[in-house]
Design a protein around this motif. Structure first.
Motif, PDB file in Angstrom:
ATOM      1  N   PHE A  80      14.482  29.815  -7.656  1.00  5.74           N
ATOM      2  CA  PHE A  80      15.151  30.630  -8.165  1.00  5.74           C
ATOM      3  C   PHE A  80      14.333  30.970  -9.856  1.00  5.74           C
ATOM      4  O   PHE A  80      14.057  31.472 -10.216  1.00  5.74           O
ATOM      5  CB  PHE A  80      16.029  31.391  -8.225  1.00  5.74           C
ATOM      6  N   ILE A  81      15.423  30.226 -10.453  1.00  7.11           N
ATOM      7  CA  ILE A  81      15.477  30.450 -11.512  1.00  7.11           C
ATOM      8  C   ILE A  81      13.960  29.789 -12.188  1.00  7.11           C
ATOM      9  O   ILE A  81      13.509  29.647 -13.733  1.00  7.11           O
ATOM     10  CB  ILE A  81      16.414  29.374 -12.531  1.00  7.11           C
ATOM     11  N   GLY A  82      13.736  28.909 -11.860  1.00  5.05           N
ATOM     12  CA  GLY A  82      12.246  28.231 -12.586  1.00  5.05           C
ATOM     13  C   GLY A  82      10.893  28.638 -12.073  1.00  5.05           C
ATOM     14  O   GLY A  82      10.092  28.235 -11.761  1.00  5.05           O
ATOM     15  N   LEU A  83      11.155  29.463 -10.960  1.00  6.93           N
ATOM     16  CA  LEU A  83       9.282  30.389 -10.564  1.00  6.93           C
ATOM     17  C   LEU A  83       8.653  30.438 -11.189  1.00  6.93           C
ATOM     18  O   LEU A  83       7.379  30.590 -11.592  1.00  6.93           O
ATOM     19  CB  LEU A  83       9.934  31.141  -9.597  1.00  6.93           C
ATOM     20  N   PRO A  84       9.169  31.809 -12.513  1.00 11.03           N
ATOM     21  CA  PRO A  84       8.807  31.877 -13.440  1.00 11.03           C
ATOM     22  C   PRO A  84       7.767  30.966 -14.481  1.00 11.03           C
ATOM     23  O   PRO A  84       7.296  31.244 -15.369  1.00 11.03           O
ATOM     24  CB  PRO A  84      10.147  32.916 -14.527  1.00 11.03           C
ATOM     25  N   PHE A  85       8.625  30.108 -14.587  1.00  2.00           N
ATOM     26  CA  PHE A  85       7.976  29.156 -15.507  1.00  2.00           C
ATOM     27  C   PHE A  85       6.560  28.847 -15.293  1.00  2.00           C
ATOM     28  O   PHE A  85       5.410  28.390 -16.050  1.00  2.00           O
ATOM     29  CB  PHE A  85       9.048  27.385 -15.423  1.00  2.00           C
ATOM     30  N   VAL A  86       6.771  28.502 -13.811  1.00  2.91           N
ATOM     31  CA  VAL A  86       5.456  27.971 -13.136  1.00  2.91           C
ATOM     32  C   VAL A  86       3.778  29.536 -13.661  1.00  2.91           C
ATOM     33  O   VAL A  86       3.062  28.907 -13.554  1.00  2.91           O
ATOM     34  CB  VAL A  86       5.420  27.333 -11.920  1.00  2.91           C
ATOM     35  N   LEU A 130       8.169  22.089 -16.624  1.00  5.91           N
ATOM     36  CA  LEU A 130       8.780  22.543 -17.504  1.00  5.91           C
ATOM     37  C   LEU A 130       9.617  23.852 -16.336  1.00  5.91           C
ATOM     38  O   LEU A 130      11.425  23.417 -16.749  1.00  5.91           O
ATOM     39  CB  LEU A 130       8.211  24.563 -17.761  1.00  5.91           C
ATOM     40  N   ALA A 131       9.198  23.716 -15.128  1.00  7.96           N
ATOM     41  CA  ALA A 131      10.342  24.201 -14.102  1.00  7.96           C
ATOM     42  C   ALA A 131      11.514  22.823 -13.722  1.00  7.96           C
ATOM     43  O   ALA A 131      12.817  22.869 -13.606  1.00  7.96           O
ATOM     44  CB  ALA A 131      10.053  23.986 -12.366  1.00  7.96           C
ATOM     45  N   GLY A 167      17.441  15.077  -7.904  1.00  7.83           N
ATOM     46  CA  GLY A 167      16.571  15.216  -6.940  1.00  7.83           C
ATOM     47  C   GLY A 167      16.336  16.766  -6.106  1.00  7.83           C
ATOM     48  O   GLY A 167      15.367  17.174  -5.776  1.00  7.83           O
ATOM     49  N   THR A 168      17.361  17.279  -6.827  1.00  6.92           N
ATOM     50  CA  THR A 168      17.084  18.880  -5.656  1.00  6.92           C
ATOM     51  C   THR A 168      16.303  19.777  -7.176  1.00  6.92           C
ATOM     52  O   THR A 168      15.700  20.474  -6.804  1.00  6.92           O
ATOM     53  CB  THR A 168      18.398  19.140  -5.887  1.00  6.92           C
ATOM     54  N   ALA A 169      16.846  18.984  -8.494  1.00 11.14           N
ATOM     55  CA  ALA A 169      14.951  19.610 -10.047  1.00 11.14           C
ATOM     56  C   ALA A 169      14.090  19.448  -9.294  1.00 11.14           C
ATOM     57  O   ALA A 169      13.200  20.384  -9.648  1.00 11.14           O
ATOM     58  CB  ALA A 169      15.994  18.987 -10.593  1.00 11.14           C
ATOM     59  N   VAL A 201      13.123  18.802  -6.106  1.00  9.68           N
ATOM     60  CA  VAL A 201      12.266  19.604  -5.142  1.00  9.68           C
ATOM     61  C   VAL A 201      12.003  20.716  -4.951  1.00  9.68           C
ATOM     62  O   VAL A 201      10.727  21.890  -4.665  1.00  9.68           O
ATOM     63  CB  VAL A 201      13.398  18.877  -3.749  1.00  9.68           C
ATOM     64  N   ALA A 202      13.072  21.376  -6.622  1.00 10.54           N
ATOM     65  CA  ALA A 202      12.868  22.219  -6.267  1.00 10.54           C
ATOM     66  C   ALA A 202      11.793  23.093  -7.245  1.00 10.54           C
ATOM     67  O   ALA A 202      10.328  24.205  -7.251  1.00 10.54           O
ATOM     68  CB  ALA A 202      14.015  23.530  -6.749  1.00 10.54           C
ATOM     69  N   ALA A 203      10.729  22.221  -8.234  1.00 13.57           N
ATOM     70  CA  ALA A 203       9.190  22.406  -9.451  1.00 13.57           C
ATOM     71  C   ALA A 203       8.518  22.287  -7.724  1.00 13.57           C
ATOM     72  O   ALA A 203       7.824  23.108  -8.019  1.00 13.57           O
ATOM     73  CB  ALA A 203       9.651  21.248 -10.113  1.00 13.57           C
ATOM     74  N   ALA A 204       8.914  21.072  -7.622  1.00 12.40           N
ATOM     75  CA  ALA A 204       7.126  21.567  -6.192  1.00 12.40           C
ATOM     76  C   ALA A 204       7.228  22.106  -5.723  1.00 12.40           C
ATOM     77  O   ALA A 204       6.097  22.541  -5.301  1.00 12.40           O
ATOM     78  CB  ALA A 204       7.906  19.549  -5.486  1.00 12.40           C
TER      79      ALA A 204
END
Length: 284
Positions: free
Chosen positions: A156-162, A210-211, A74-76, A78-81
């Protein structure tokens, strides 16, 4: 029976390049993927099979396991979205505008790649904890040690992937396309929704996948800010570590297998949507 020589062209194996060595490179690729990916996954399934169907279903239906899986996925998601929205905005700013400090901001996007995840987790916890700079401003509403804190860490850790997935595709879109749309009477909203977004959809979906995949398996940056409260903010990777510390290897591999199956199903659906968008908008 259709002869191979007269079979439709789409069923023939095409030589990918005039450069020889296709068979050798294909064999090396299959051997490498089998050694690095398929064999470990097969071992994971084999180890979890020691539980039997009854033990596997018992772990799957356990309330603590279900809650940990819900928190992780769930958190992954939401964070990816969230990263899709702001990642596209950041990529747009870096691509379409020249301003002082642009190269510095462009380099800052890659910081989560270089920063150790444990360091990121400690830094985020110090900031968003109840006594932190940001956390103290939102008291009595708590950010750290809740699922919201996990979402912030995964953002924080997923933004660069997008950003790094969308940015090269956005750079290939010619400015003249936007000018032509405006000349034909399209407003800014129509230009974005009907011209730019369709061309960026495959890249956006790739960045999201990826995120999301990174967020599901993230451990180091999450355990500090999550608080690791069972049934509240405990993530599935931490539950696997707890099983390993209890020498319950079969239980740990069972939870890992469940995560693998769910992740594969979700990524498979995302890839199907991505393939459809490429066919739909002519980007294949």
């Amino acid at each position: 029976m259709t002869n191979i020589a007269t079979a439709p062209a789409r069923w023939r194996m095409k030589q990918p390049s005039i450069i020889p060595g296709f068979g050798l490179t294909l064999g090396f690729s299959l051997a490498y993927l089998s050694l690095i990916i398929l064999i470990p996954i097969a071992g994971l399934f084999w180890r979890s099979a020691a539980l039997g169907w009854g033990g596997f279903l018992s772990i799957l239906t356990d309330e603590r396991t279900l809650r940990a899986l819900y928190v992780s996925f769930g958190t992954a998601f939401v964070a990816a979205a969230v990263n899709v929205v702001f990642g596209v905005v950041v990529a747009w700013v870096l691509t379409r505008y020249n301003f002082p400090g642009r190269r510095l901001i462009d380099a800052m996007v890659d910081l989560p790649f270089a920063l150790p995840t444990a360091v990121a987790g400690i830094a985020l916890t110090a900031i968003y904890a109840p006594q932190g700079w940001v956390g103290s401003l939102f008291m009595p509403f708590r950010i750290a040690f809740t699922p919201l804190g996990i979402v912030i860490a995964l953002i924080f850790i997923g933004l660069p992937f997008v950003v790094r997935t969308v940015q090269p595709v956005m750079e290939e879109i010619d400015h003249e396309v936007e000018e032509a749309a405006a000349t034909l009477g399209a407003n800014r909203f129509q230009t974005i929704t009907q011209i730019l977004l369709p061309a960026l959809t495959p890249a956006i979906l790739t960045g999201f996948a990826l995120a999301f995949a990174r967020g599901v398996g993230e451990y180091g940056s999450v355990i500090f800010i999550a608080g690791n409260i069972p049934y509240v903010s405990e993530i599935a990777p931490l539950l696997i570590v707890i099983k390993l510390e209890e020498f319950n290897y079969a239980g740990a591999t069972a939870i890992a297998t469940i995560m693998l199956l769910i992740s594969f199903a979700m990524l498979f659906v995302i890839n199907l949507i991505q393939a459809w968008s490429r066919r739909r908008y002519g980007n294949a």
